[in-house]
Enzyme design. Sequence first.
Site, PDB file in Angstrom:
ATOM      1  CG  ASN A   1      -8.961  -6.066 -17.411  1.00  0.00           C
ATOM      2  OD1 ASN A   1      -8.436  -4.960 -17.564  1.00  0.00           O
ATOM      3  ND2 ASN A   1      -8.280  -7.199 -17.429  1.00  0.00           N
ATOM      4  CD1 TRP A   2     -13.179  -1.542 -20.638  1.00  0.00           C
ATOM      5  CD2 TRP A   2     -12.617   0.640 -20.526  1.00  0.00           C
ATOM      6  NE1 TRP A   2     -14.332  -0.799 -20.697  1.00  0.00           N
ATOM      7  CE2 TRP A   2     -14.023   0.539 -20.635  1.00  0.00           C
ATOM      8  CE3 TRP A   2     -12.037   1.901 -20.439  1.00  0.00           C
ATOM      9  CZ2 TRP A   2     -14.841   1.667 -20.653  1.00  0.00           C
ATOM     10  CZ3 TRP A   2     -12.855   3.021 -20.455  1.00  0.00           C
ATOM     11  CH2 TRP A   2     -14.246   2.900 -20.568  1.00  0.00           C
ATOM     12  CE  LYS A   3      -8.025  -8.462 -20.754  1.00  0.00           C
ATOM     13  NZ  LYS A   3      -7.749  -9.809 -21.231  1.00  0.00           N
TER      14      LYS A   3
ATOM     15  CG  HIS B   1      -5.083  -9.703 -15.706  1.00  0.00           C
ATOM     16  ND1 HIS B   1      -4.527 -10.247 -16.841  1.00  0.00           N
ATOM     17  CD2 HIS B   1      -6.426  -9.754 -15.868  1.00  0.00           C
ATOM     18  CE1 HIS B   1      -5.509 -10.604 -17.666  1.00  0.00           C
ATOM     19  NE2 HIS B   1      -6.667 -10.316 -17.097  1.00  0.00           N
TER      20      HIS B   1
ATOM     21  CD  GLU C   1      -4.202  -9.975 -20.585  1.00  0.00           C
ATOM     22  OE1 GLU C   1      -4.390  -8.776 -20.315  1.00  0.00           O
ATOM     23  OE2 GLU C   1      -5.060 -10.683 -21.162  1.00  0.00           O
TER      24      GLU C   1
ATOM     25  CD  GLU D   1      -9.608 -12.848 -15.326  1.00  0.00           C
ATOM     26  OE1 GLU D   1     -10.618 -12.302 -15.765  1.00  0.00           O
ATOM     27  OE2 GLU D   1      -8.456 -12.451 -15.595  1.00  0.00           O
TER      28      GLU D   1
ATOM     29  N   GLY E   1      -9.509 -14.213 -23.535  1.00  0.00           N
ATOM     30  CA  GLY E   1      -9.352 -13.657 -24.870  1.00  0.00           C
ATOM     31  C   GLY E   1      -9.304 -14.707 -25.970  1.00  0.00           C
TER      32      GLY E   1
ATOM     33  CB  SER F   1     -14.197 -16.131 -23.350  1.00  0.00           C
ATOM     34  OG  SER F   1     -12.890 -16.081 -23.909  1.00  0.00           O
TER      35      SER F   1
ATOM     36  N   GLY G   1     -13.324  -8.897 -19.999  1.00  0.00           N
ATOM     37  CA  GLY G   1     -12.379  -8.154 -20.824  1.00  0.00           C
ATOM     38  C   GLY G   1     -13.061  -7.598 -22.058  1.00  0.00           C
ATOM     39  N   GLY G   2     -12.866  -8.268 -23.178  1.00  0.00           N
ATOM     40  CA  GLY G   2     -13.364  -7.795 -24.480  1.00  0.00           C
ATOM     41  C   GLY G   2     -14.796  -7.279 -24.481  1.00  0.00           C
TER      42      GLY G   2
HETATM   43  P1  PGA Z   1     -11.718 -11.690 -21.800  1.00  0.00           P
HETATM   44  O1  PGA Z   1     -10.678 -11.181 -20.659  1.00  0.00           O
HETATM   45  O2  PGA Z   1     -13.109 -11.477 -21.226  1.00  0.00           O
HETATM   46  O3  PGA Z   1     -11.448 -10.810 -22.978  1.00  0.00           O
HETATM   47  O4  PGA Z   1     -11.439 -13.114 -22.031  1.00  0.00           O
HETATM   48  C1  PGA Z   1     -10.903 -11.400 -19.299  1.00  0.00           C
HETATM   49  C2  PGA Z   1      -9.768 -10.847 -18.478  1.00  0.00           C
HETATM   50  O5  PGA Z   1      -8.606 -10.965 -18.896  1.00  0.00           O
HETATM   51  O6  PGA Z   1      -9.986 -10.264 -17.392  1.00  0.00           O
END
Ligand code: PGA
Length: 249
Positions: free
Chosen positions: A9-11, A94, A96, A167, A173, A213, A234-235
Amino acid sequence: MRIPFIAGNWKMFKTKKEALEFAESFKALYQGTDVKAAICAPYTQLECLVEAFQGTGIGVGAQNVHFAEEGAYTGEVSLAMLKEIGVDYCIIGHSERREYFGETDETVNLKLKKIFAESEITPILCVGENLEQREAGSEQDVVRRQLELDLAALSAEQAAGLVIAYEPIWAIGTGKTATPQQAGEMCAFIRETICQMYDEDTCDQVIIQYGGSVKPENATEIMNMEEIDGALVGGASLIPDKFMDIINF
Ligand code: PGA
């Protein structure tokens, strides 16, 4: 048999130029891998990624879609638009989006129904509790409630076609990963809940990912948990080598 599935997930990261640089390196690294992989990218990078990953087996996903057919919804993107580009996946709900953009279980449900009724796109549905809920010991109630509302009126066949990403919001994050036991327990609980809502056959087919994470250092432990079929990353999905190390858990 559920095939492991790791999605990035590149956000709101990567310009087109950066996305194409990633695709070039990642394609070469991914060759010959039998773990399923996909990148969920910003809208403006979807078309070029679909083209770049053609014939590689690497999937491409959006990070959201609107539930209406079309209309006066400034800034939104419709399912028809995603279908035309040829994306394989779409993240729905998600945390966010729930936190910053007013996504609710009701809109999540409308989006899932729209996707299943009118496309072959696989939704990656995100659920998970926040820190306060975890500390109060109500995480299972929270996740059960989300599943009941998010999947309302979906048929067993539709539910079986879901990817569900657990999640925990407190692990996104933050560098704080849920322990493999915490992650495994909740993924088992999600499967059990789907089983109660539908049947054995349906819950056997659902792909359940853990997200929060995930990085090369913890991917093996997480992926070795019996109830975890994959990860939403994500990251660590922004760097080809790192993402590949996770896929090679
Ligand atoms: P993260 O994000 O791996 O950077 O914690 C995961 C996500 O929000 O899908």
